[in-house]
Write an enzyme that holds these catalytic residues in place. Structure first.
Site, PDB file in Angstrom:
ATOM      1  CB  THR A 192      54.922  30.182  40.356  1.00 45.51           C
ATOM      2  OG1 THR A 192      53.999  30.490  41.428  1.00 45.51           O
ATOM      3  CG2 THR A 192      54.157  30.039  39.045  1.00 45.51           C
ATOM      4  CE1 TYR A 216      45.788  37.266  40.530  1.00 46.72           C
ATOM      5  CE2 TYR A 216      44.230  35.475  40.894  1.00 46.72           C
ATOM      6  CZ  TYR A 216      45.359  35.969  40.274  1.00 46.72           C
ATOM      7  OH  TYR A 216      46.058  35.183  39.384  1.00 46.72           O
ATOM      8  CB  ILE A 235      53.865  31.991  34.431  1.00 49.82           C
ATOM      9  CG1 ILE A 235      53.112  30.877  35.187  1.00 49.82           C
ATOM     10  CG2 ILE A 235      53.392  32.042  32.974  1.00 49.82           C
ATOM     11  CD1 ILE A 235      51.622  31.128  35.311  1.00 49.82           C
TER      12      ILE A 235
END
Length: 253
Positions: free
Chosen positions: A186, A151, A17
């Site tokens: 990604t 996370y 990104i």
């Protein structure tokens, strides 16, 4: 062009990104300084975008390295108009009680502490330019995610930071916003997908969690970030902007 001559510092800008944002910012006329710990990818990115932009090897969880990098950007360009805090790690993929202290600290240091560091050292320049800050968050900050507690905690922290920073820095004319993707193709996600026993099933799942019907490439996130950085968003601050094809309405699976 929407970002003509704006100087944008982006962390984690050499791939994924981050690099999509770099290309979008440049297309709109910005001068970009990439901060990244991955030297090979940084060199590759700089070879593509040209010498008018700046590439700095930097571990964004290291105070001295961030301080030096911000100083180098200011020495090179004389100003900073935007800090895009994009650097992040996602590992480990496990429940909280299985997460080691070192893994927890690494996630917090890269994903959250780095925002403190860039803000601390770039704030005087942003005050002078009446610039802005963009943070890369995630849809999981609102929804949670199995086997990714540490996370998701960092992304929840980013959302809270974004709102509090927006209130603190409004007095200086500095806007602070975040972008919140769901799934995005990604290099990291493609590698993870390829390692799964049912690759086709995983790809189908990643398409289906987005009501618009597909898992996007990073360019859709970059376009949203261009808007947040630009004067088109001059009266937008404290916003956590979902860019998830409707995934924020609830995963369909």
């Amino acid at each position: 062009m929407l970002l003509s001559k704006k100087v944008i510092v982006i962390t984690g800008g050499a791939s994924g990104i981050g690099y999509e944002c770099v290309k979008a910012y440049i297309k709109e006329g910005a001068l970009v300084a990439l901060l990244d710990v991955q030297q090979e990818r940084l060199a590759g990115a700089m070879g593509e975008i040209g010498s008018q932009h700046l590439g700095l090897h930097c571990d964004v969880s290291d105070e001295d390295q961030v301080k030096v990098s911000i100083a180098q950007v200011l020495q090179h360009y004389g100003r900073i108009d935007c800090i895009h805090n994009n650097a992040g790690i996602a590992s480990p993929s496990k429940p909280l009680h299985e997460t080691s202290v070192a893994e927890w600290q690494a996630l917090m240091n890269v994903n959250v502490f780095s925002i403190y560091l860039t803000t601390r050292y770039a704030l005087p320049a942003l005050q002078e330019s009446k610039g802005c800050i963009v943070n890369t968050s995630s849809m999981v900050a609102q929804m949670g995610q199995a086997h990714h507690a540490a996370y998701t905690a960092t992304k929840g922290a980013i959302n809270a930071l974004t709102k509090s920073m927006a209130l603190d820095y409004a007095a200086y004319g500095i806007r602070v916003n975040a972008v919140a993707p769901a799934g995005v193709w990604t290099p990291l996600l493609r590698s993870w997908t390829a390692e799964q026993p049912d690759t086709a099933g995983i790809e189908k799942y990643l398409d289906e969690i987005h009501p618009l019907g597909y898992c996007p490439e990073g360019d859709v996130i970059a376009d949203a970030c261009v808007f947040l950085v630009s004067d088109k968003a001059r009266f937008v601050t404290g916003c956590i902007l979902p860019v998830g094809g409707g995934a924020e309405l609830g995963y369909r699976r």
